[in-house]
Scaffold this motif. Structure first.
Motif, PDB file in Angstrom:
ATOM      1  N   ASN A 252       0.819  -1.217   0.000  1.00 17.07           N
ATOM      2  CA  ASN A 252       0.000   0.000   0.000  1.00 17.07           C
ATOM      3  C   ASN A 252       0.845   1.256   0.000  1.00 17.07           C
ATOM      4  O   ASN A 252       2.000   1.261   0.399  1.00 17.07           O
ATOM      5  CB  ASN A 252      -0.935   0.018   1.212  1.00 17.07           C
ATOM      6  N   GLY A 253       0.224   2.335  -0.443  1.00 13.36           N
ATOM      7  CA  GLY A 253       0.869   3.637  -0.432  1.00 13.36           C
ATOM      8  C   GLY A 253       1.483   3.977  -1.767  1.00 13.36           C
ATOM      9  O   GLY A 253       1.724   3.120  -2.613  1.00 13.36           O
ATOM     10  N   MET A 254       1.752   5.257  -1.974  1.00 16.24           N
ATOM     11  CA  MET A 254       2.392   5.725  -3.207  1.00 16.24           C
ATOM     12  C   MET A 254       3.257   6.919  -2.822  1.00 16.24           C
ATOM     13  O   MET A 254       2.821   8.073  -2.859  1.00 16.24           O
ATOM     14  CB  MET A 254       1.342   6.106  -4.253  1.00 16.24           C
ATOM     15  N   PHE A 255       4.481   6.608  -2.423  1.00 14.69           N
ATOM     16  CA  PHE A 255       5.351   7.632  -1.868  1.00 14.69           C
ATOM     17  C   PHE A 255       6.582   7.827  -2.746  1.00 14.69           C
ATOM     18  O   PHE A 255       6.757   7.173  -3.768  1.00 14.69           O
ATOM     19  CB  PHE A 255       5.717   7.271  -0.424  1.00 14.69           C
ATOM     20  N   GLY A 256       7.464   8.728  -2.334  1.00 11.31           N
ATOM     21  CA  GLY A 256       8.534   9.192  -3.179  1.00 11.31           C
ATOM     22  C   GLY A 256       9.613   8.167  -3.472  1.00 11.31           C
ATOM     23  O   GLY A 256       9.855   7.242  -2.700  1.00 11.31           O
ATOM     24  N   HIS A 257      10.266   8.367  -4.607  1.00 12.44           N
ATOM     25  CA  HIS A 257      11.468   7.626  -5.001  1.00 12.44           C
ATOM     26  C   HIS A 257      11.206   6.135  -5.096  1.00 12.44           C
ATOM     27  O   HIS A 257      12.006   5.316  -4.627  1.00 12.44           O
ATOM     28  CB  HIS A 257      12.607   7.909  -4.003  1.00 12.44           C
ATOM     29  N   LEU A 258      10.092   5.787  -5.703  1.00 14.15           N
ATOM     30  CA  LEU A 258       9.738   4.381  -5.876  1.00 14.15           C
ATOM     31  C   LEU A 258       8.942   4.217  -7.162  1.00 14.15           C
ATOM     32  O   LEU A 258       7.895   4.845  -7.341  1.00 14.15           O
ATOM     33  CB  LEU A 258       8.918   3.889  -4.678  1.00 14.15           C
ATOM     34  N   ASP A 259       9.465   3.365  -8.047  1.00 13.21           N
ATOM     35  CA  ASP A 259       8.774   3.031  -9.293  1.00 13.21           C
ATOM     36  C   ASP A 259       7.709   1.988  -8.958  1.00 13.21           C
ATOM     37  O   ASP A 259       7.939   0.786  -9.031  1.00 13.21           O
ATOM     38  CB  ASP A 259       9.780   2.488 -10.309  1.00 13.21           C
ATOM     39  N   PHE A 271      -2.150  -3.392  -6.908  1.00 10.70           N
ATOM     40  CA  PHE A 271      -1.611  -2.327  -6.063  1.00 10.70           C
ATOM     41  C   PHE A 271      -2.685  -1.857  -5.096  1.00 10.70           C
ATOM     42  O   PHE A 271      -3.886  -1.950  -5.378  1.00 10.70           O
ATOM     43  CB  PHE A 271      -1.132  -1.169  -6.932  1.00 10.70           C
ATOM     44  N   SER A 272      -2.253  -1.338  -3.959  1.00 11.26           N
ATOM     45  CA  SER A 272      -3.183  -0.788  -2.966  1.00 11.26           C
ATOM     46  C   SER A 272      -2.745   0.623  -2.587  1.00 11.26           C
ATOM     47  O   SER A 272      -1.573   0.979  -2.706  1.00 11.26           O
ATOM     48  CB  SER A 272      -3.226  -1.671  -1.719  1.00 11.26           C
ATOM     49  N   TYR A 273      -3.699   1.384  -2.106  1.00 11.57           N
ATOM     50  CA  TYR A 273      -3.461   2.798  -1.831  1.00 11.57           C
ATOM     51  C   TYR A 273      -4.160   3.176  -0.537  1.00 11.57           C
ATOM     52  O   TYR A 273      -5.085   2.499  -0.087  1.00 11.57           O
ATOM     53  CB  TYR A 273      -4.006   3.626  -2.998  1.00 11.57           C
ATOM     54  N   ASP A 274      -3.697   4.274   0.053  1.00  9.44           N
ATOM     55  CA  ASP A 274      -4.322   4.806   1.265  1.00  9.44           C
ATOM     56  C   ASP A 274      -4.938   6.152   0.920  1.00  9.44           C
ATOM     57  O   ASP A 274      -4.219   7.100   0.569  1.00  9.44           O
ATOM     58  CB  ASP A 274      -3.293   4.940   2.386  1.00  9.44           C
ATOM     59  N   SER A 275      -6.250   6.243   1.007  1.00 12.06           N
ATOM     60  CA  SER A 275      -6.986   7.379   0.453  1.00 12.06           C
ATOM     61  C   SER A 275      -7.456   8.322   1.560  1.00 12.06           C
ATOM     62  O   SER A 275      -8.369   7.990   2.327  1.00 12.06           O
ATOM     63  CB  SER A 275      -8.194   6.878  -0.359  1.00 12.06           C
ATOM     64  N   TYR A 276      -6.828   9.484   1.616  1.00  6.80           N
ATOM     65  CA  TYR A 276      -7.173  10.524   2.585  1.00  6.80           C
ATOM     66  C   TYR A 276      -7.426  11.827   1.829  1.00  6.80           C
ATOM     67  O   TYR A 276      -6.523  12.661   1.677  1.00  6.80           O
ATOM     68  CB  TYR A 276      -6.046  10.706   3.602  1.00  6.80           C
ATOM     69  N   PRO A 277      -8.649  12.030   1.333  1.00  8.63           N
ATOM     70  CA  PRO A 277      -8.919  13.195   0.472  1.00  8.63           C
ATOM     71  C   PRO A 277      -8.618  14.534   1.124  1.00  8.63           C
ATOM     72  O   PRO A 277      -8.362  15.511   0.419  1.00  8.63           O
ATOM     73  CB  PRO A 277     -10.414  13.046   0.151  1.00  8.63           C
ATOM     74  N   GLN A 278      -8.627  14.585   2.460  1.00  9.16           N
ATOM     75  CA  GLN A 278      -8.377  15.882   3.086  1.00  9.16           C
ATOM     76  C   GLN A 278      -6.915  16.303   3.012  1.00  9.16           C
ATOM     77  O   GLN A 278      -6.594  17.456   3.310  1.00  9.16           O
ATOM     78  CB  GLN A 278      -8.878  15.879   4.530  1.00  9.16           C
ATOM     79  N   PHE A 279      -6.028  15.385   2.622  1.00  2.94           N
ATOM     80  CA  PHE A 279      -4.668  15.834   2.347  1.00  2.94           C
ATOM     81  C   PHE A 279      -4.664  16.879   1.236  1.00  2.94           C
ATOM     82  O   PHE A 279      -3.786  17.741   1.179  1.00  2.94           O
ATOM     83  CB  PHE A 279      -3.770  14.657   1.956  1.00  2.94           C
ATOM     84  N   SER A 280      -5.639  16.793   0.327  1.00  2.86           N
ATOM     85  CA  SER A 280      -5.740  17.784  -0.749  1.00  2.86           C
ATOM     86  C   SER A 280      -6.095  19.161  -0.206  1.00  2.86           C
ATOM     87  O   SER A 280      -5.810  20.171  -0.851  1.00  2.86           O
ATOM     88  CB  SER A 280      -6.809  17.368  -1.766  1.00  2.86           C
ATOM     89  N   GLN A 316      -9.117   3.963   3.960  1.00  2.93           N
ATOM     90  CA  GLN A 316     -10.014   5.008   3.477  1.00  2.93           C
ATOM     91  C   GLN A 316     -10.337   5.917   4.656  1.00  2.93           C
ATOM     92  O   GLN A 316     -10.733   5.447   5.724  1.00  2.93           O
ATOM     93  CB  GLN A 316     -11.302   4.408   2.926  1.00  2.93           C
ATOM     94  N   GLN A 317     -10.157   7.204   4.475  1.00  2.00           N
ATOM     95  CA  GLN A 317     -10.385   8.145   5.573  1.00  2.00           C
ATOM     96  C   GLN A 317     -11.786   7.975   6.143  1.00  2.00           C
ATOM     97  O   GLN A 317     -12.780   7.962   5.425  1.00  2.00           O
ATOM     98  CB  GLN A 317     -10.185   9.582   5.101  1.00  2.00           C
ATOM     99  N   ALA A 318     -11.835   7.858   7.492  1.00  2.59           N
ATOM    100  CA  ALA A 318     -13.111   7.603   8.162  1.00  2.59           C
ATOM    101  C   ALA A 318     -13.420   8.626   9.248  1.00  2.59           C
ATOM    102  O   ALA A 318     -14.441   8.507   9.927  1.00  2.59           O
ATOM    103  CB  ALA A 318     -13.109   6.197   8.774  1.00  2.59           C
ATOM    104  N   GLY A 319     -12.552   9.591   9.445  1.00  2.00           N
ATOM    105  CA  GLY A 319     -12.790  10.568  10.498  1.00  2.00           C
ATOM    106  C   GLY A 319     -11.759  11.666  10.445  1.00  2.00           C
ATOM    107  O   GLY A 319     -10.933  11.726   9.524  1.00  2.00           O
ATOM    108  N   PRO A 320     -11.775  12.558  11.433  1.00  2.00           N
ATOM    109  CA  PRO A 320     -10.717  13.562  11.507  1.00  2.00           C
ATOM    110  C   PRO A 320      -9.377  12.880  11.695  1.00  2.00           C
ATOM    111  O   PRO A 320      -9.306  11.770  12.232  1.00  2.00           O
ATOM    112  CB  PRO A 320     -11.106  14.403  12.719  1.00  2.00           C
ATOM    113  N   GLY A 321      -8.306  13.517  11.245  1.00  3.49           N
ATOM    114  CA  GLY A 321      -7.011  12.853  11.287  1.00  3.49           C
ATOM    115  C   GLY A 321      -5.925  13.737  11.851  1.00  3.49           C
ATOM    116  O   GLY A 321      -5.935  14.950  11.679  1.00  3.49           O
ATOM    117  N   GLY A 322      -4.976  13.102  12.529  1.00  2.27           N
ATOM    118  CA  GLY A 322      -3.825  13.850  13.006  1.00  2.27           C
ATOM    119  C   GLY A 322      -2.986  13.053  13.967  1.00  2.27           C
ATOM    120  O   GLY A 322      -3.505  12.227  14.729  1.00  2.27           O
ATOM    121  N   TRP A 323      -1.680  13.278  13.909  1.00  2.00           N
ATOM    122  CA  TRP A 323      -0.785  12.764  14.931  1.00  2.00           C
ATOM    123  C   TRP A 323      -0.798  13.742  16.106  1.00  2.00           C
ATOM    124  O   TRP A 323      -1.354  14.836  16.017  1.00  2.00           O
ATOM    125  CB  TRP A 323       0.617  12.613  14.369  1.00  2.00           C
TER     126      TRP A 323
END
Length: 698
Positions: A252-259, A271-280, A316-323
């Motif tokens: 899962n994920g689609m991060f930097g420096h990886l083909d 492939f799998s992904y982690d979808s957090y639309p509020q990052f936009s 899939q984003q299900a609520g407010p998010g934050g560390w």
């Protein structure tokens, strides 16, 4: 060997962490999941210290008990390999497994992703825990698949431990064979950087002005990181293929420096992904005009679809998010979580898992909310997920396996992405232009794909698209230009922006008239160019149609000269600055026999001498006569996204309302709406705030 059609049914589920909760909660949690229509859960991706509490001593008791319960309740499980979080005994005894900063400071235990992929010891121990888990769970009736690691290159996507410098040196030896070849590729004669011994070669290190490496070394650094990450993932994939052959494999994920395309092709079933639309919404440019907000996340999902046309959403984003100390995403408004779920499905997801079942009560992510809050009581988000569950139970078989449909693609490639991280003379432009094109297409309800050009991409593969938007490919091989010319001769249209084609694959500038490798394709020469910043304001360009509308020519200006006068038409001229009256936008028209000698209509190559904005993209869309595939059956307002999936069960149109107000849609004929099972009459219909329609159109 890859499985055939591992995503054979549309599944809804959730991430669950049995090690975080009292065992007395497990059964009630699973039963409530089933009531919501969930059929799959993901577990264990951070549980290395549970599986191997001491070196070489393995313990499966906790997860065995949970999996026995899951099997009894007929809940399917995705098992994660836990190599994103090495346990404390490992990093303490073997500090060589830890990553280091650019400055050489060793990262310490205490978060996650503090390891490096190059350490022989870390590879050995990662292989061992994967092997023990694979052998133990190969025949478990609840498990159907594996997630390798978690979010490769998340948090940190650069690696500077001693083991990484050694591995980079070996990678370069295999790539270049000799120091002479390396010195030539890196242009080390400049500033007396020439290497006379392999021991002198390292990953980028601090220089007199911080991070200021040789630009060709920096490009190879990113290529090495990608190859090294894939090599690490392959260790686990090979073990799982051999010892758990009945299970599918993903990550899962689609991060930097990886083909990710290569990794998916070589290692994964999908492939799998982690979808957090509020990052936009929290990381957007405050100066952006008309931002798409959470709707802009559809561009990220389009990139995922380029890797795997049918994919999974592991989070899939299900609520407010934050560390505790960073990231601050507000709670989704009523209806938004359901909207985002269908956003993922509309773009190709055949499996969606919410993150997470219940919000953690401790740790760095105790504010990264799941479906349930700390009190474990039903709430509106839980009810919303249940509504999705019941809807997908009714129509999931109509969706699964179908593919997203688009005639337009926004083109990317890894070399330009990685080179552009360091090169500010083209890097910042590709993301901006791609986003502006996506915005212009979205507002006109023209679905689009993202396509990554790779060394083996063919014109035949690209023929499914009528238009390719390749905004600023500074690095372009002659072979790529020739392949794109084949595509254009077959009737396709390619649209370039400024800073196209002037570098080879090493990142060296061609000693040719710009746009370099693309010059013959475009039929132009860049007479002069200028970067626009400081007190140099954007020039204006005047289009030569419809009374000459004016567009701002932003960020960078290529001043053009036509070299193929018989086929090139000037579509716009600069209207200000010292180059007023010079060509700013051109179109080179092709025609005749296409690929394999087929007779075709005319193709074209556009060159836009600046960085695209939404208005400029819109002008070209109108001039090309692109229409929405919904034009014959509906009039859609700008706030609604159109996505189309087609398969054996026919063609479905997803209408997604991102607005807080109801959207008024005009249907030109009666249409079946699948989520409600009703037929909508021709005429005006209302789509509720954050609402979704799934319409049967063929």
């Amino acid at each position: 060997m890859k499985q055939l059609n591992p995503l054979d049914e549309l599944r809804l589920g959730v991430c669950y962490y049995p090690e975080h909760w009292e065992e007395s909660l497990w059964e009630a949690d699973l039963l409530r999941m089933k009531e919501l229509g969930f059929s799959i859960i993901r577990i264990a991706e951070f549980a290395w210290a549970i599986f191997e509490p001491k070196e070489g001593r393995f313990s499966f008791d906790l997860f065995d008990r949970f999996l026995e319960l899951a099997a009894k309740l007929e809940m399917k499980v995705i098992m994660g390999t836990p190599t994103a979080t090495p346990p404390a005994w490992l990093t303490h005894k073997y500090p060589e497994v830890l990553n280091a900063t650019f400055e050489g400071v060793t990262l310490q235990h205490g978060l996650r992703r503090h390891n490096n992929y190059s350490s022989p010891k870390y590879r050995e121990l990662s292989a061992r825990i994967t092997l023990e888990m694979a052998k133990h769970y190969a025949d478990h009736p609840a498990i159907i698949g594996w997630q390798i690691d978690n979010e490769f290159n998340c948090e940190v996507s650069v690696f500077y431990a001693d083991a990484d410098h050694i591995a980079f040196r070996q990678w370069l030896k295999e790539k270049y064979d000799t120091l002479d070849a390396l010195n030539k590729a890196w242009g080390t004669v400049f500033w007396s950087q020439t290497y006379s011994d392999w021991e002198q070669v390292f990953l980028p290190r601090p220089t007199a002005v911080g991070y200021q490496p040789n630009p060709h070394q920096a490009l190879d650094e990113k290529r090495f990181i990608s190859d090294n990450t894939i090599a690490f993932a392959k260790i686990q994939a090979d073990i799982l293929r051999e010892h758990a052959p009945r299970h599918w494999v993903t990550t899962n994920g689609m991060f930097g420096h990886l083909d990710n395309h290569r990794m998916n092709d070589e290692l994964l079933d999908f492939f799998s992904y982690d979808s957090y639309p509020q990052f936009s919404t929290i990381f957007y440019d405050a100066n952006e005009q008309n931002p798409l907000a959470d709707r802009g996340w559809s561009l990220s999902l389009s990139a995922v679809r380029s890797i795997s046309p049918n994919f999974a959403i592991m989070e899939q984003q299900a609520g407010p998010g934050g560390w505790v100390n960073r990231i601050d995403m507000p709670s989704p408004k009523p209806g938004q979580m359901r909207l985002w779920t269908y956003q993922s499905i509309a773009h190709g997801a055949d499996m969606v898992l919410y993150f997470r079942w219940r919000t953690a009560t401790f740790g760095n992510e105790m504010y990264w909310h799941g479906l349930h809050d700390y009190d474990n009581r039903p709430n509106r988000r839980v009810r919303e997920a249940g509504k999705v569950g019941s809807e997908l139970a009714a129509i999931g078989d109509r969706i699964v396996g179908s593919r997203f449909q688009a005639d337009v693609a926004i083109v990317r490639d890894y070399d330009n992405e990685w080179d552009g991280e360091y090169d500010v003379w083209h890097g910042p432009y590709s993301w901006k232009s791609g986003k502006e094109w996506f915005k212009a297409l979205q507002k006109r309800h023209i679905p689009s794909d993202v396509v990554y050009l790779r060394s083996h991409t063919t014109a035949e593969e690209l023929k499914r698209y009528r238009v390719l938007v390749y905004p600023h490919p500074a690095i372009m091989r002659d072979e790529t230009a020739a392949m794109l010319e084949q595509y254009v001769w077959a009737g396709g249209t390619v649209i370039f922006g400024c800073r196209t084609g002037y570098k080879d694959e090493r990142g060296h500038c061609y000693m040719r008239p710009l746009p370099g490798a693309a010059a013959a394709l475009c039929g132009i020469r860049v007479e002069e160019f200028t970067k626009l910043n400081g007190n140099r304001k954007p020039a204006l360009m005047q289009w030569k149609h419809d009374g000459g509308p004016v567009t701002a020519a932003e960020d960078f200006n290529d001043i053009l000269e036509v070299t193929a006068s018989g086929t090139v038409e000037v579509m716009a001229e600069y209207a200000s600055d010292y180059y007023a009256g010079k060509p700013a936008v051109t179109r080179n028209t092709f025609g005749g026999d296409g690929v394999d000698g087929a007779e075709t209509g005319a193709g074209a190559v556009w060159y836009y001498g600046a960085v695209f904005n939404e208005d400029a993209a819109g002008q070209i869309i109108e001039l090309m006569g692109l229409r929405s595939p919904a034009a014959d059956w509906a009039e859609l307002p700008a706030q609604v996204e159109l996505a189309i999936r087609a398969g054996a069960s026919g063609m479905l149109a997803f209408l997604l309302n991102y607005g807080e107000a109801a959207a008024q849609i005009t249907l030109k004929k009666p249409m079946k709406e699948l989520l409600t099972g009703t037929t909508l009459s021709a005429g005006e219909v209302e789509l509720e705030p954050f609402g979704v329609y799934v319409l049967e159109i063929g």
